[in-house]
Design a protein around this motif. Sequence first.
Motif, PDB file in Angstrom:
ATOM      1  N   UNK A  39      -5.186  -4.825  -5.986  1.00  0.00           N
ATOM      2  CA  UNK A  39      -4.263  -5.560  -6.863  1.00  0.00           C
ATOM      3  C   UNK A  39      -4.209  -7.032  -6.470  1.00  0.00           C
ATOM      4  N   UNK A  40      -4.255  -7.315  -5.155  1.00  0.00           N
ATOM      5  CA  UNK A  40      -4.236  -8.703  -4.698  1.00  0.00           C
ATOM      6  C   UNK A  40      -5.511  -9.433  -5.125  1.00  0.00           C
ATOM      7  N   UNK A  41      -6.638  -8.720  -5.077  1.00  0.00           N
ATOM      8  CA  UNK A  41      -7.900  -9.317  -5.518  1.00  0.00           C
ATOM      9  C   UNK A  41      -7.827  -9.669  -7.006  1.00  0.00           C
ATOM     10  N   UNK A  42      -7.293  -8.753  -7.811  1.00  0.00           N
ATOM     11  CA  UNK A  42      -7.179  -9.010  -9.250  1.00  0.00           C
ATOM     12  C   UNK A  42      -6.199 -10.140  -9.532  1.00  0.00           C
ATOM     13  N   UNK A  43      -5.094 -10.177  -8.787  1.00  0.00           N
ATOM     14  CA  UNK A  43      -4.132 -11.279  -8.964  1.00  0.00           C
ATOM     15  C   UNK A  43      -4.773 -12.607  -8.609  1.00  0.00           C
ATOM     16  N   UNK A  44      -5.552 -12.605  -7.535  1.00  0.00           N
ATOM     17  CA  UNK A  44      -6.222 -13.825  -7.117  1.00  0.00           C
ATOM     18  C   UNK A  44      -7.256 -14.273  -8.151  1.00  0.00           C
ATOM     19  N   UNK A  46      -7.085 -13.602 -11.316  1.00  0.00           N
ATOM     20  CA  UNK A  46      -6.391 -13.956 -12.548  1.00  0.00           C
ATOM     21  C   UNK A  46      -6.807 -13.137 -13.744  1.00  0.00           C
ATOM     22  N   UNK A  47      -7.482 -12.001 -13.500  1.00  0.00           N
ATOM     23  CA  UNK A  47      -7.915 -11.145 -14.600  1.00  0.00           C
ATOM     24  C   UNK A  47      -8.157  -9.736 -14.073  1.00  0.00           C
ATOM     25  N   UNK A  48      -8.156  -8.771 -14.964  1.00  0.00           N
ATOM     26  CA  UNK A  48      -8.411  -7.388 -14.569  1.00  0.00           C
ATOM     27  C   UNK A  48      -9.882  -7.222 -14.198  1.00  0.00           C
ATOM     28  N   UNK A  49     -10.125  -6.549 -13.098  1.00  0.00           N
ATOM     29  CA  UNK A  49     -11.485  -6.306 -12.629  1.00  0.00           C
ATOM     30  C   UNK A  49     -11.882  -4.836 -12.740  1.00  0.00           C
ATOM     31  N   UNK A  50     -10.871  -3.963 -12.776  1.00  0.00           N
ATOM     32  CA  UNK A  50     -11.112  -2.525 -12.849  1.00  0.00           C
ATOM     33  C   UNK A  50     -10.328  -1.915 -13.992  1.00  0.00           C
ATOM     34  N   UNK A  51     -10.952  -0.972 -14.670  1.00  0.00           N
ATOM     35  CA  UNK A  51     -10.248  -0.152 -15.666  1.00  0.00           C
ATOM     36  C   UNK A  51      -9.960   1.182 -14.999  1.00  0.00           C
ATOM     37  N   UNK A  52      -8.715   1.522 -14.875  1.00  0.00           N
ATOM     38  CA  UNK A  52      -8.318   2.739 -14.173  1.00  0.00           C
ATOM     39  C   UNK A  52      -8.223   3.897 -15.142  1.00  0.00           C
ATOM     40  N   UNK A  53      -8.933   4.968 -14.836  1.00  0.00           N
ATOM     41  CA  UNK A  53      -8.954   6.176 -15.652  1.00  0.00           C
ATOM     42  C   UNK A  53      -8.292   7.306 -14.869  1.00  0.00           C
ATOM     43  N   UNK A  54      -7.959   8.412 -15.528  1.00  0.00           N
ATOM     44  CA  UNK A  54      -7.356   9.539 -14.808  1.00  0.00           C
ATOM     45  C   UNK A  54      -8.233  10.050 -13.668  1.00  0.00           C
ATOM     46  N   UNK A  55      -9.560   9.948 -13.808  1.00  0.00           N
ATOM     47  CA  UNK A  55     -10.451  10.497 -12.784  1.00  0.00           C
ATOM     48  C   UNK A  55     -11.323   9.433 -12.114  1.00  0.00           C
ATOM     49  N   UNK A  56     -10.924   8.204 -12.154  1.00  0.00           N
ATOM     50  CA  UNK A  56     -11.725   7.184 -11.491  1.00  0.00           C
ATOM     51  C   UNK A  56     -11.507   5.816 -12.085  1.00  0.00           C
ATOM     52  N   UNK A  57     -12.432   4.919 -11.806  1.00  0.00           N
ATOM     53  CA  UNK A  57     -12.332   3.554 -12.301  1.00  0.00           C
ATOM     54  C   UNK A  57     -13.699   3.109 -12.805  1.00  0.00           C
ATOM     55  N   UNK A  58     -13.694   2.104 -13.668  1.00  0.00           N
ATOM     56  CA  UNK A  58     -14.917   1.450 -14.110  1.00  0.00           C
ATOM     57  C   UNK A  58     -14.684  -0.048 -14.087  1.00  0.00           C
TER      58      UNK A  58
END
Length: 299
Positions: A39-44, A46-58
Amino acid sequence: MRMDIADLRLFLAVADAGSITAGAAQANLALGSASERLRAIENDAGTALLVRHPRGVSLTEAGAALSHHARQILHQQAQLRGELQAFAKGARGTLHLYANTAALTSYLPSRLAPWLAERPRLHVELHERTSPEVVRALTAGQAEAGIISDAVEATGLQRHVVAEDPLVMLLPAGHRFAARRTLAFADVASETFVALADGNALQTYIETQARDIGHRLDVRIRMKTFEGVCIMVGHGIGVGIVPRTIARQHRRATQALAVPLADAWAQRRLCACFADWTRLSTAMRSLLLHLGVEAEKKA
């Protein structure tokens, strides 16, 4: 941006695993700590880097861009570290070579020794992994080069055959299958086995093949060495699976019989494997040429 090398390694671990949980484990972080850092990386950023899914991320498009540049940064950092170590220690550095069990035990010793003897200031660290694990490490940029079996897929990587190394079924004299010219693994998967120790890369590979055909090997005893397996099989303790070169080395001393396995996964050739010849270190290029990677085929 305030991201450091540890942040980049964590992000790549999560991206490669497709899971925050698995990525955190690979980075040796607690799940909560890894999630907070992401979350700190994404805040730094300034944009979403991961899409969180029920069984993982992309990865988002921005995440894919970060992944690309992170690999370049880590590669450059590794090169810099190697060069500085060479200056600081008066050495040429440390070469990391990943290889499967058969390569480490029956192929590399005789091939690596004369090459290394000519380079007294070079250190080599050998990492035993299954062939699929070596491929994953190469694909993720965690390894420079490795020796694998050609029985596994290596999409996007270069492979060059350096040795023939099929697996054979090791049987005690008088076994009912001793007269067979070849054997299918399914014919012997229910036999009592002499196996290699837990965690051995080749044994893991063999037991995966057993699970794929619905079997769990009946292991009577596990040995730390191929020689131990051959001795036990020769005394009738069970059957085993070893590389053909190993079976030949111990045939006279143990009286164990070797019957070729007909399965495709056992028809192995050892291959030198890497992603990009131009990005290999000078020492690694030299070693691969010594092992038989042909100059006209490497590019």
